[in-house]
Motif scaffolding. Structure first.
Motif, short mmCIF file in Angstrom:
data_model
loop_
_atom_site.label_atom_id
_atom_site.label_comp_id
_atom_site.label_asym_id
_atom_site.label_seq_id
_atom_site.Cartn_x
_atom_site.Cartn_y
_atom_site.Cartn_z
N LEU A 81 37.13 48.82 41.57
CA LEU A 81 37.52 47.53 42.13
C LEU A 81 39.00 47.55 42.49
CD1 LEU A 81 36.73 44.59 42.83
CD2 LEU A 81 37.41 43.98 40.50
N ASN A 82 39.84 48.14 41.64
CA ASN A 82 41.28 48.20 41.92
C ASN A 82 41.57 48.99 43.19
OD1 ASN A 82 42.13 46.59 39.81
ND2 ASN A 82 42.45 48.30 38.42
N PHE A 84 39.53 49.48 45.70
CA PHE A 84 39.03 48.66 46.81
C PHE A 84 40.03 47.57 47.17
CE2 PHE A 84 36.64 44.55 47.28
CZ PHE A 84 36.50 44.61 48.66
N ILE A 85 40.52 46.84 46.17
CA ILE A 85 41.47 45.75 46.42
C ILE A 85 42.76 46.29 47.02
CG2 ILE A 85 42.91 43.96 45.33
CD1 ILE A 85 39.97 43.13 45.61
N GLU A 86 43.25 47.42 46.53
CA GLU A 86 44.47 48.02 47.09
C GLU A 86 44.29 48.35 48.57
OE1 GLU A 86 45.91 51.37 44.83
OE2 GLU A 86 45.90 50.21 42.97
N GLU A 87 43.17 48.97 48.91
CA GLU A 87 42.94 49.31 50.31
C GLU A 87 42.77 48.04 51.15
OE1 GLU A 87 40.16 51.98 53.29
OE2 GLU A 87 39.63 51.91 51.16
N LEU A 88 42.06 47.07 50.62
CA LEU A 88 41.86 45.81 51.33
C LEU A 88 43.20 45.12 51.58
CD1 LEU A 88 39.86 43.79 52.54
CD2 LEU A 88 39.64 42.78 50.25
N GLN A 89 44.07 45.11 50.57
CA GLN A 89 45.40 44.51 50.74
C GLN A 89 46.13 45.16 51.90
OE1 GLN A 89 46.71 45.25 46.67
NE2 GLN A 89 46.97 43.05 46.35
N MET A 90 46.12 46.49 51.94
CA MET A 90 46.81 47.21 52.99
C MET A 90 46.21 46.89 54.36
SD MET A 90 46.95 51.29 53.72
CE MET A 90 45.26 51.17 54.24
N ASP A 106 38.42 38.91 35.56
CA ASP A 106 37.69 39.05 34.30
C ASP A 106 36.45 39.87 34.66
OD1 ASP A 106 35.98 38.81 32.11
OD2 ASP A 106 36.64 36.77 31.67
N LEU A 107 36.54 41.19 34.44
CA LEU A 107 35.46 42.09 34.86
C LEU A 107 34.23 41.96 33.97
CD1 LEU A 107 37.50 45.24 35.91
CD2 LEU A 107 36.75 43.29 37.29
N GLU A 108 34.40 41.44 32.76
CA GLU A 108 33.24 41.21 31.88
C GLU A 108 32.37 40.10 32.45
OE1 GLU A 108 33.21 40.08 27.41
OE2 GLU A 108 34.27 42.01 27.63
N PHE A 139 33.74 35.55 54.07
CA PHE A 139 34.29 36.89 54.29
C PHE A 139 34.51 37.60 52.96
CE2 PHE A 139 37.93 39.77 55.07
CZ PHE A 139 37.42 40.54 56.12
N ILE A 140 35.12 36.90 52.01
CA ILE A 140 35.37 37.48 50.68
C ILE A 140 34.05 37.76 49.98
CG2 ILE A 140 36.34 37.01 48.39
CD1 ILE A 140 38.55 35.37 49.92
N ARG A 141 33.09 36.86 50.09
CA ARG A 141 31.79 37.06 49.48
C ARG A 141 31.11 38.31 50.05
NH1 ARG A 141 26.68 38.03 50.06
NH2 ARG A 141 25.31 37.16 48.54
N GLY A 142 31.17 38.49 51.37
CA GLY A 142 30.57 39.66 51.99
C GLY A 142 31.22 40.97 51.54
N LEU A 143 32.55 40.96 51.44
CA LEU A 143 33.27 42.13 50.95
C LEU A 143 32.83 42.49 49.53
CD1 LEU A 143 36.86 41.19 52.15
CD2 LEU A 143 35.58 43.21 52.91
N LEU A 144 32.78 41.47 48.66
CA LEU A 144 32.41 41.71 47.26
C LEU A 144 30.96 42.16 47.13
CD1 LEU A 144 34.29 38.75 45.56
CD2 LEU A 144 34.88 41.19 45.46
N TRP A 145 30.08 41.59 47.93
CA TRP A 145 28.68 42.01 47.93
C TRP A 145 28.57 43.49 48.27
CZ3 TRP A 145 23.88 40.88 46.50
CH2 TRP A 145 22.85 41.63 47.06
N GLU A 146 29.24 43.89 49.32
CA GLU A 146 29.17 45.29 49.76
C GLU A 146 29.76 46.23 48.71
OE1 GLU A 146 27.64 46.88 52.28
OE2 GLU A 146 26.80 44.94 52.86
N HIS A 147 30.85 45.79 48.07
CA HIS A 147 31.49 46.68 47.11
C HIS A 147 30.71 46.80 45.80
CE1 HIS A 147 34.61 49.12 45.39
NE2 HIS A 147 34.56 48.36 44.30
#
Length: 176
Positions: A81-82, A84-90, A106-108, A139-147
């Motif tokens: 996840l980290n 993914f988020i780093e690349e998405l930020q860039m 909260d990954l739990e 858009f955020i939901r779609g990104l998270l679903w795919e990841h």
């Protein structure tokens, strides 16, 4: 390509075309006011036809599809996840979409709070009581679903238009 008779109604990344070929002089950049002009007039027309609730549902669904396609075609590091988020930020910053920050995770419980500053949709708009970032929620939901392969509910909890200077989104994993 966009007619009702086509075999599949789903958007495909290829529908964006070859921008370099089609716009050799103008390129891919366009003034933000023109993007907003298109988005807000489409939303206004939808509201007049189907009402606010259905228009927002359509914008959320469009954002979701966009997030999924963006992930499939733009995200290369599909690890943690980290990462993914780093690349998405860039990517979001380089494409001038917005400045993404993860405030908490909260990954739990699979609950995330993300902010987007200088976003396309509402940064700089006057304060109002209208929700603007429905497309971004999707858009955020779609990104998270795919990841993750998991279903998320994404809601904007703070917005530039409500007086904040960033848009803040809470993403919570939900059962299918």
């Amino acid at each position: 390509m966009f007619k009702e008779e086509r075999e599949s109604q789903d958007f495909k990344w290829e529908m964006l075309g070859d921008i370099e070929l089609g716009r050799p002089n103008l390129g891919s950049a366009v003034d933000l006011s023109i993007y907003r002009l298109m988005q807000y007039t489409i939303r206004d027309a939808l509201i007049k036809e189907v009402g606010v609730e259905t228009a927002d549902k359509i914008f959320y669904q469009a954002g979701d599809l966009s997030g999924r396609e963006f992930y499939r075609n733009m995200i290369t590091g599909k690890g943690s996840l980290n990462e993914f988020i780093e690349e998405l930020q860039m990517l979001l910053k380089n494409l001038k979409i917005g400045i993404l920050r993860m405030e908490s995770a909260d990954l739990e419980k699979m609950e995330l709070v993300l902010t987007v500053a200088e976003d396309l949709d509402c940064s700089g708009l006057p304060v109002s009581d209208e929700a603007i970032c429905t497309y971004d929620e999707g858009f955020i939901r779609g990104l998270l679903w795919e990841h993750t392969g998991k279903n998320f509910q994404v809601r904007e909890i703070d917005c530039w238009c409500s007086g904040d200077r960033v848009c803040r989104f809470r993403a919570i994993q939900v059962e299918d």
